[in-house]
Design a protein around this motif. Structure first.
Motif, PDB file in Angstrom:
ATOM      1  N   GLY A  51     -53.907 -19.184 -22.876  1.00 53.71           N
ATOM      2  CA  GLY A  51     -55.032 -20.039 -22.522  1.00 53.71           C
ATOM      3  C   GLY A  51     -56.390 -19.373 -22.576  1.00 53.71           C
ATOM      4  N   GLU A  52     -56.457 -18.074 -22.811  1.00 52.64           N
ATOM      5  CA  GLU A  52     -57.718 -17.351 -22.807  1.00 52.64           C
ATOM      6  C   GLU A  52     -58.155 -17.039 -24.236  1.00 52.64           C
ATOM      7  OE1 GLU A  52     -59.650 -13.301 -20.801  1.00 52.64           O
ATOM      8  OE2 GLU A  52     -57.659 -14.028 -20.204  1.00 52.64           O
ATOM      9  N   ILE A  53     -59.378 -17.434 -24.589  1.00 50.99           N
ATOM     10  CA  ILE A  53     -59.890 -17.208 -25.936  1.00 50.99           C
ATOM     11  C   ILE A  53     -60.219 -15.734 -26.131  1.00 50.99           C
ATOM     12  CG2 ILE A  53     -61.729 -17.758 -27.573  1.00 50.99           C
ATOM     13  CD1 ILE A  53     -62.020 -20.460 -26.225  1.00 50.99           C
ATOM     14  N   LYS A  54     -59.687 -15.176 -27.215  1.00 49.76           N
ATOM     15  CA  LYS A  54     -59.918 -13.772 -27.529  1.00 49.76           C
ATOM     16  C   LYS A  54     -60.900 -13.588 -28.687  1.00 49.76           C
ATOM     17  CE  LYS A  54     -56.954 -12.269 -24.482  1.00 49.76           C
ATOM     18  NZ  LYS A  54     -57.408 -11.481 -23.311  1.00 49.76           N
ATOM     19  N   ALA A  60     -64.127 -21.021 -33.544  1.00 52.20           N
ATOM     20  CA  ALA A  60     -65.193 -21.973 -33.901  1.00 52.20           C
ATOM     21  C   ALA A  60     -65.078 -22.387 -35.361  1.00 52.20           C
ATOM     22  CB  ALA A  60     -66.559 -21.354 -33.625  1.00 52.20           C
ATOM     23  N   ASP A  61     -64.811 -21.444 -36.244  1.00 45.39           N
ATOM     24  CA  ASP A  61     -64.652 -21.757 -37.671  1.00 45.39           C
ATOM     25  C   ASP A  61     -63.444 -22.676 -37.890  1.00 45.39           C
ATOM     26  OD1 ASP A  61     -66.829 -20.207 -38.328  1.00 45.39           O
ATOM     27  OD2 ASP A  61     -65.641 -18.429 -38.847  1.00 45.39           O
ATOM     28  N   TYR A 169     -64.662 -21.376 -23.663  1.00 48.81           N
ATOM     29  CA  TYR A 169     -64.456 -22.575 -24.468  1.00 48.81           C
ATOM     30  C   TYR A 169     -65.801 -23.221 -24.817  1.00 48.81           C
ATOM     31  CZ  TYR A 169     -59.388 -22.551 -23.989  1.00 48.81           C
ATOM     32  OH  TYR A 169     -58.051 -22.214 -24.087  1.00 48.81           O
ATOM     33  N   VAL A 170     -66.706 -23.266 -23.843  1.00 50.41           N
ATOM     34  CA  VAL A 170     -68.030 -23.825 -24.098  1.00 50.41           C
ATOM     35  C   VAL A 170     -68.733 -23.043 -25.201  1.00 50.41           C
ATOM     36  CG1 VAL A 170     -70.331 -24.202 -23.124  1.00 50.41           C
ATOM     37  CG2 VAL A 170     -68.292 -24.770 -21.782  1.00 50.41           C
ATOM     38  N   SER A 171     -68.635 -21.719 -25.135  1.00 54.14           N
ATOM     39  CA  SER A 171     -69.284 -20.869 -26.141  1.00 54.14           C
ATOM     40  C   SER A 171     -68.712 -21.110 -27.536  1.00 54.14           C
ATOM     41  CB  SER A 171     -69.108 -19.397 -25.745  1.00 54.14           C
ATOM     42  OG  SER A 171     -69.672 -18.538 -26.716  1.00 54.14           O
ATOM     43  N   ALA A 172     -67.377 -21.184 -27.649  1.00 58.11           N
ATOM     44  CA  ALA A 172     -66.743 -21.414 -28.948  1.00 58.11           C
ATOM     45  C   ALA A 172     -67.132 -22.774 -29.507  1.00 58.11           C
ATOM     46  CB  ALA A 172     -65.230 -21.313 -28.814  1.00 58.11           C
ATOM     47  N   LEU A 173     -67.202 -23.783 -28.662  1.00 59.13           N
ATOM     48  CA  LEU A 173     -67.564 -25.125 -29.106  1.00 59.13           C
ATOM     49  C   LEU A 173     -69.008 -25.181 -29.584  1.00 59.13           C
ATOM     50  CD1 LEU A 173     -65.728 -27.043 -26.283  1.00 59.13           C
ATOM     51  CD2 LEU A 173     -65.139 -27.139 -28.702  1.00 59.13           C
ATOM     52  N   LEU A 175     -70.653 -22.679 -30.832  1.00 61.32           N
ATOM     53  CA  LEU A 175     -70.665 -21.992 -32.118  1.00 61.32           C
ATOM     54  C   LEU A 175     -70.220 -22.921 -33.250  1.00 61.32           C
ATOM     55  CD1 LEU A 175     -69.158 -18.478 -31.249  1.00 61.32           C
ATOM     56  CD2 LEU A 175     -71.493 -18.964 -31.980  1.00 61.32           C
ATOM     57  N   ALA A 176     -69.360 -23.898 -32.888  1.00 61.61           N
ATOM     58  CA  ALA A 176     -68.885 -24.872 -33.864  1.00 61.61           C
ATOM     59  C   ALA A 176     -69.853 -26.040 -34.032  1.00 61.61           C
ATOM     60  CB  ALA A 176     -67.505 -25.389 -33.453  1.00 61.61           C
ATOM     61  N   GLY A 177     -70.985 -25.986 -33.329  1.00 57.73           N
ATOM     62  CA  GLY A 177     -71.988 -27.036 -33.444  1.00 57.73           C
ATOM     63  C   GLY A 177     -71.693 -28.264 -32.611  1.00 57.73           C
ATOM     64  N   LEU A 178     -70.869 -28.115 -31.585  1.00 60.95           N
ATOM     65  CA  LEU A 178     -70.459 -29.246 -30.756  1.00 60.95           C
ATOM     66  C   LEU A 178     -71.092 -29.186 -29.369  1.00 60.95           C
ATOM     67  CD1 LEU A 178     -66.673 -29.312 -31.728  1.00 60.95           C
ATOM     68  CD2 LEU A 178     -68.529 -30.715 -32.672  1.00 60.95           C
ATOM     69  N   LYS A 179     -71.080 -30.332 -28.692  1.00 57.92           N
ATOM     70  CA  LYS A 179     -71.650 -30.437 -27.348  1.00 57.92           C
ATOM     71  C   LYS A 179     -70.571 -30.894 -26.370  1.00 57.92           C
ATOM     72  CE  LYS A 179     -76.217 -31.634 -29.169  1.00 57.92           C
ATOM     73  NZ  LYS A 179     -77.317 -32.655 -29.173  1.00 57.92           N
ATOM     74  N   PRO A 180     -69.921 -29.960 -25.689  1.00 56.83           N
ATOM     75  CA  PRO A 180     -68.887 -30.352 -24.713  1.00 56.83           C
ATOM     76  C   PRO A 180     -69.527 -31.034 -23.513  1.00 56.83           C
ATOM     77  CG  PRO A 180     -69.320 -27.995 -24.594  1.00 56.83           C
ATOM     78  CD  PRO A 180     -70.091 -28.507 -25.785  1.00 56.83           C
ATOM     79  N   PHE A 181     -68.997 -32.219 -23.163  1.00 56.64           N
ATOM     80  CA  PHE A 181     -69.559 -32.962 -22.033  1.00 56.64           C
ATOM     81  C   PHE A 181     -68.493 -33.319 -21.002  1.00 56.64           C
ATOM     82  CE2 PHE A 181     -67.752 -36.270 -24.527  1.00 56.64           C
ATOM     83  CZ  PHE A 181     -67.433 -37.294 -23.649  1.00 56.64           C
TER      84      PHE A 181
END
Length: 371
Positions: A51-54, A60-61, A169-173, A175-181
Motif C-alpha cells: 500500500g505504500e508508494i515507492k 504517475a506515468d 498518493y496525492v503527489s503521484a496524482l 504528477l499525473a496532472g490530476l486533481k484528487p478531491f
C-alpha cells in the motif's frame, strides 16, 4: 483532502493495489445500457509495496498511460476519486453517548485516540454518525439536562490513514496532472458497490479475494462495521498450480476459470491448502464479529457472504465455501446500485469482469451522475 463522505462531483475513480491499477467512470444511460468507462494496468513490482508508494514518478506515468487507453469512452475530467490502501488504514465503529451534533467531533477525537494505533496528528481522519437511538428507545426520564441530549448510545464510523501514505498518493496524482478531491479506504468503496443502498441489512460478510491479499468487510444495517486484510490470495492458487502441473501463469488462470473445483479432482487436491487457510480465516473473522457485535444488532450472526475480486471467479469456489462453512454464499453484483431493481438492462461488461472492478465502481458511484 481526506474526506470519506464527500458530495458528488463529476469525475472518475482510480483504485490501486500493489500490483494493479483500475480506472472506472459511470455516467448517464444511453438507452438501457449505462455509460461505463473502464481500464486497468499491471503495476510493476516495487512501485507500490503493501500500500505504500515507492516510486511516484513511475506510477504517475502509468496512471496517465492507463487513462489514455480506457474502453467505453474517454476520460475528460481531471478530478479523481482514489482508494486508500486497506492494509495501511484504520476503520471502526465507536459507541458513544447520544450527543448533540456540535459535541460529536470532540468526543470522537477523544475516543479515537484510544483506538487508532498512531497519533492523531499523523493521520488524516474523518467520521460519520451511522446510528442514533430510535425515539422509541429513548424516554423522557433519560434526557440529560446538563448536555441537552437524550439518553441511549450512538454509533460513529471512523476512518484514518497515515498522512505520509495519503500525501504520497496525492503527489503521484498531481504528477499525473490530476486533481484528487475524494479519498476513502477501499472497504468503504466495496460496500457502496455491493450492498443495496437505502436498505437495513442483516449482518453479512464481504470477501474481496484479490490477487495478492484478501479483504474482509462486515456490514450491518446501513453501515460497514469492521474490516480486515489477510495475505491469503488468489496468487497462491496460481503458484501451486504452476508448480504442481508445470504450467504457465496464463494456463493456471484458465484452469481456475474454466475447470476450477468442478474439473479434474487433482486440481482441488493441489489448491486445497490455500482454500483451507481461507476458510479458517473466514471462521476466525466471523467468530470475532459474533463475540464483539453490539447487543442491539439483531440478529448477531452473519447470515450471508458476498464474494468479489478477481479470485471470486474461481469456478466452484462459492459452492465449496457453502459446503464448508454452512452459510449462504453468493457472488457480488457491483451493478446493484446502478440499475433500478425493476429493470433488466444489459451489462456493459460481464458480471465476472465486473467483480474485479468492485472497489473502483464503488468509488465511481460516489462521483457519478446517477441520481
Amino acid at each position: 483532502m481526506f474526506n470519506i463522505f464527500s458530495t458528488k462531483l463529476d469525475g472518475f475513480a482510480l483504485n490501486f493495489s500493489d500490483t494493479s491499477l483500475k480506472v472506472a467512470q459511470l455516467g448517464d444511460k444511453t438507452g438501457r445500457v449505462p455509460r461505463f468507462i473502464y481500464g486497468q494496468a499491471e503495476i510493476p513490482e516495487g512501485i507500490i509495496e503493501q500500500g505504500e508508494i515507492k516510486n511516484e514518478t513511475v506510477l504517475a506515468d502509468l496512471i496517465k498511460k492507463t487513462i489514455s487507453q480506457v474502453k467505453g469512452g474517454k476520460i475528460k475530467s481531471k478530478y479523481v476519486a482514489v482508494s486508500l490502501p486497506e492494509e495501511k488504514s484504520f476503520i471502526d465503529v465507536l459507541r458513544l453517548p447520544n450527543l448533540k451534533k456540535e459535541e460529536v467531533r470532540g468526543a470522537v477525537l477523544f475516543e479515537a485516540a484510544n483506538y487508532i494505533p498512531v497519533p492523531l496528528d499523523e493521520v488524516y481522519f474523518d467520521f460519520e454518525v451511522v446510528q442514533r437511538p430510535a425515539l422509541s428507545e429513548v424516554s423522557a426520564p433519560l434526557v440529560d439536562k446538563a448536555q441537552g441530549s437524550a439518553g441511549g448510545s450512538m454509533e460513529v464510523l471512523v476512518a484514518a490513514t497515515p498522512k505520509k501514505i495519503v500525501d504520497s498518493y496525492v503527489s503521484a496524482l498531481k504528477l499525473a496532472g490530476l486533481k484528487p478531491f475524494f479519498m476513502e479506504v477501499e472497504s468503504l468503496s466495496l460496500s457502496r458497490a455491493l450492498i443495496k443502498q437505502g436498505v437495513n441489512h442483516r449482518p453479512l460478510l464481504i470477501i474481496d479475494f484479490g490477487q495478492f491479499r484478501t479483504v474482509f468487510v462486515i456490514f450491518v444495517g446501513q453501515s460497514l462495521r469492521f474490516s480486515s486484510t489477510i495475505p491469503v490470495a488468489s496468487k497462491d492458487l496460481d503458484y501451486l498450480l504452476m508448480k504442481q502441473l508445470n504450467i504457465t501463469l496464463a494456463e493456471a488462470e484458465k484452469i481456475k476459470q474454466t475447470e476450477g473445483l468442478w474439473g479434474d479432482s487433482k486440481i482441488l487436491d493441489i489448491i486445497v491448502p490455500v482454500l483451507t487457510d481461507l476458510t479458517e480465516q473466514i471462521k476466525k473473522h466471523l467468530d470475532y464479529y459474533h463475540s464483539h457485535s453490539p447487543l442491539n444488532h439483531v440478529p448477531h450472526f452473519v447470515e450471508k457472504i458476498v464474494l468479489c475480486g478477481g479470485g471470486a471467479n474461481l469456478k466452484g469456489l462459492a459452492s465449496f465455501l457453502t459446503d464448508t462453512l454452512k452459510i449462504k454464499i453468493e457472488l457480488g453484483n457491483p451493478w446493484v446500485n446502478v440499475f433500478s431493481g425493476s429493470c433488466k438492462e444489459i451489462l456493459p461488461v460481464s458480471l465476472e469482469e465486473s467483480l474485479s472492478y468492485a472497489a473502483a465502481m464503488g468509488l465511481a458511484l460516489s462521483v457519478s451522475l446517477y441520481d
